[in-house]
Design an enzyme around this catalytic site. Structure first.
Site, PDB file in Angstrom:
ATOM      1  N   SER A 156       0.835  -1.201   0.000  1.00 56.63           N
ATOM      2  CA  SER A 156       0.000   0.000   0.000  1.00 56.63           C
ATOM      3  C   SER A 156       0.866   1.245   0.000  1.00 56.63           C
ATOM      4  O   SER A 156       2.010   1.233   0.468  1.00 56.63           O
ATOM      5  CB  SER A 156      -0.909   0.021   1.226  1.00 56.63           C
ATOM      6  N   ASP A 157       0.354   2.337  -0.543  1.00 58.27           N
ATOM      7  CA  ASP A 157       1.014   3.619  -0.367  1.00 58.27           C
ATOM      8  C   ASP A 157       0.863   4.023   1.100  1.00 58.27           C
ATOM      9  O   ASP A 157       0.118   3.397   1.864  1.00 58.27           O
ATOM     10  CB  ASP A 157       0.387   4.666  -1.300  1.00 58.27           C
ATOM     11  N   THR A 158       1.559   5.062   1.503  1.00 59.14           N
ATOM     12  CA  THR A 158       1.582   5.432   2.912  1.00 59.14           C
ATOM     13  C   THR A 158       0.224   5.961   3.381  1.00 59.14           C
ATOM     14  O   THR A 158      -0.232   7.012   2.934  1.00 59.14           O
ATOM     15  CB  THR A 158       2.653   6.506   3.160  1.00 59.14           C
TER      16      THR A 158
END
Length: 695
Positions: free
Chosen positions: A402-404
């Site tokens: 996942s992105d942050t």
């Protein structure tokens, strides 16, 4: 045997390396120079280099193995003769649920005195010691009125490893190669001493580029590593061989310092010219970006992930370059990605190339798709996009990272779900590794509650373990600190980077063949960059004219030719406030009146540094451009490189990675998902793939 003591880990740890008859440094340098084929061709009984601090060494049939769990016998996961699959399955069976859940988080980590997200709280120098704060919550990176929750956490390193069971970390600090290596070795020693002895993997954003917007989460900018043009500049070179060479050089620098995972590169297309992340793309043409992506992945990883690789995380699936109004989904006002041109599939072309090249991980973006058949929910939650499209249709078998912060920070389309419901939804969609929090409590709560099938946890951990085994981290996660200093940013590497800087420059106009400048030409050279309306100091260039066979003067009136290099001062991505975005120079910190008064004085060579496809009609139009005899495009390069081109020491060969619009009206009426070269014959001033040479 060699032994070096380190402090900062509860007890004294010792670095012991099994060396046979070679020295440790010689072995490390040999490993760096091995090809993937050589490494993958080793027999099952070929003794690998073992790096260890606290683990005992077991001898079985004359071969050496690390007793990572300290039980006095050789477990299957410790047996380097077995396949990565067998080893992963064995280790998975030994991990507790708490260890598995912690293993699924990748958290920002910090060095002592490294206030990555904050103003420095003291004047002590950054060292390789751990930041031992308990749990730091950062709230000043983004602003979300509708989300009254902490947006990012980072635990003290010891707590993260020993209590939260984290083994994936993002290092954002910009420090020396020596400090990177020392800190990484201390981290690996701590991990080795804890529990099953599972090593860590340390990731970073790009560290090898000249970039205007060096920001947390985007690019570290100029570092101790070799300095190359920006990503757009690499693309503008039109030299795939040099692109792969760049990636291979960067790989050596990263691996030498212990960075083994890259949060890079962007396979997104620059179809929406206002998007503030275009600087990190390879341009607007999907087929060309696919070729660039292939070379980047193979250069960093090799033909197959191996003990000399840096594993890449290709982002942002299924492409983030078509944001509504050019806004970015880090913010609520930019959460929608629109496809009025029906070109969703075009975005997938570079990702298909990344998958074919073997990228280790793919990162979905925060965006919510519009004008598509897909559900209007962020991609990390979108099961049809992740499992059906990415996994089943495109055949990706690696890690989905996942992105942050898609759980607490940017849960677009899932705002009404609880935190545990968000974890459930993203797990079922296919996320394997979560970025943005150091605290596994909520994910653990989700799993223990029975909301999700624990098989999803085992599948994720298995994939993450496979990556670590393939990278050889279980055999030797340590680096030679002196070698790191020698390898990172060495003169040979920088020589190749300097060539790339020159090749990245694009010659767009050359009226009356004013370029290259003739010998002894008097040149007034001004670099124009404003930040919030304040001109940068020292913007009039003066140097030893003998280097270029021209004469630099201090006043435009004294010159034969003016060389004006403009860097528009657009807002950083994280300065975004949701207001409309524009590409005209007057909207991006350029005093158009000043520029026009300057270019009217003498024949002018105009160079523009492009982080976006700027609209330059305010300074370059039929009424004003008669005195502008030459136009060049740069994409993050050096002053020396530009001067080498304009004086003829280097023949320009670069080509534009995107189309630049003729006007602001063209910008505001273009279709977000359509490349500029497909917008129609009246859209572009400088066309995609345009570029001149002297020959």
């Amino acid at each position: 045997m060699t032994s070096t003591s380190f402090k900062g880990v509860h007890k004294t740890l010792h670095f012991k390396i099994f060396t046979h008859s070679l020295t440790s440094i010689a072995i490390i340098l040999l490993l760096y120079n091995h090809t993937s084929a050589q490494l993958n061709g080793k027999t099952k009984d070929q003794q690998p280099l073992l790096g260890y601090r606290t683990a005992k060494i077991l001898t079985v049939n004359g071969l050496k193995f690390k007793d990572l769990n300290k039980n006095g016998r050789l477990d299957r996961y410790e047996d380097w003769r077995l396949s990565n699959e067998e080893r992963s399955q064995d280790l998975l069976s030994k991990m507790s649920l708490e260890e598995k859940v912690g293993f699924m988080l990748i958290s920002t980590t910090r060095l002592k005195n490294d206030w990555s997200f904050e103003a420095p709280k003291n004047k002590e120098p950054i060292t390789s010691d751990f930041n031992e704060e308990d749990l730091v919550t950062t709230t000043n990176m983004f602003t979300h009125k509708s989300l009254p929750v902490p947006i990012m956490t980072a635990a003290g390193t010891t707590k993260a490893v020993t209590q939260f069971h984290l083994r994936h970390f993002i290092l954002r600090a910009n420090v020396s190669a020596r400090i990177l290596a020392e800190w990484g070795n201390k981290l690996q020693a701590l991990c080795e001493s804890d529990g099953l002895g599972i090593p860590a993997i340390v990731a970073s954003n790009p560290r090898n580029h000249i970039t205007k917007d060096a920001s947390i989460g985007l690019s570290v900018g100029k570092t101790a590593f070799s300095t190359w043009p920006g990503e757009l500049g690499l693309s503008a070179m039109r030299d795939l061989g040099l692109v792969r060479e760049f990636a291979n050089i960067a790989r050596q620098e990263w691996a030498a310092t212990g960075l083994r995972k890259g949060y890079m590169y962007m396979a997104d297309l620059s179809t929406e010219p206002r998007w503030q992340r275009i600087e990190g793309t390879f341009g607007e043409n999907a087929e060309w970006v696919a070729k660039m992506t292939t070379e980047i992945v193979i250069g960093f990883q090799g033909a197959k992930l191996n003990p000399t690789s840096v594993a890449l995380t290709t982002k942002h699936f299924p492409g983030g370059g078509a944001g509504e109004g050019g806004q970015d989904p880090h913010f609520e006002w930019g959460k929608y990605e629109t496809f009025p041109g029906g070109m969703f599939e075009n975005n997938l072309i570079p990702f298909k190339a990344a998958i074919k090249a073997g990228t280790s991980s793919i990162m979905p973006y925060y965006s919510v798709p519009k004008d598509t058949k897909y559900e209007k929910i962020a991609y990390a939650y979108n099961k049809v996009v992740i499992r059906d499209l990415l996994r089943d249709k495109l055949g990706f078998e690696g890690i989905i990272n996942s992105d942050t912060g898609p759980i607490e920070m940017m849960p677009w389309g899932a705002e009404n779900l609880s935190i545990t419901e968000r974890y459930k939804r993203t797990l079922e969609a296919g996320v394997n590794l979560y970025s943005g929090t150091a605290d596994p409590a909520k994910l653990l709560e989700t799993v223990k509650s029975g909301l999700v099938n624990r098989k999803l946890i085992d599948e994720s951990v298995h994939k993450l373990l496979i990556e670590k085994f393939a990278l050889g981290l279980f055999e030797n996660p340590y680096v030679d600190e002196e070698a790191a200093e020698r390898i990172a940013g060495n003169a040979k590497f920088q020589e190749r980077a300097s060539l790339a800087m020159r090749k990245s420059i694009v010659l767009l106009r050359n009226e009356t063949k004013v370029l290259p400048l003739k010998p002894r030409t008097k040149v007034y050279f001004e670099t124009y960059l404003q930040r919030k309306g304040i001109p940068s100091p020292g913007n009039i260039y003066s140097a030893n004219a003998d280097n270029y066979n021209v004469q630099f003067v201090n006043k435009p009136e004294e010159a034969d030719v003016i060389l004006l290099w403009i860097t528009p001062g657009t807002k950083s991505l994280f300065e975004s406030d949701g207001s409309p975005l524009y590409l005209s120079l007057s909207k991006n910190a350029v005093d158009v009146g000043y520029v026009n008064s300057l270019t009217a004085k003498k024949p002018t060579i105009l160079a523009i540094n492009y982080t976006n496809p700027w609209v330059i009609d305010e300074i370059y139009n039929d009424a004003m451009k008669s005195n502008i005899k030459g136009v060049l495009a740069t994409f993050g390069t050096s002053t020396d490189a530009l001067l080498d081109v304009v004086t003829g020491k280097f023949n320009p060969t670069g080509k534009m990675p995107f189309t630049t619009p003729v006007s602001e009206k063209a910008v505001q009426t273009q279709k977000t998902d359509v490349p500029g070269y497909m917008e129609g014959p009246n859209y572009g001033l400088f066309q995609y793939d345009e570029g001149l040479s002297y020959e």
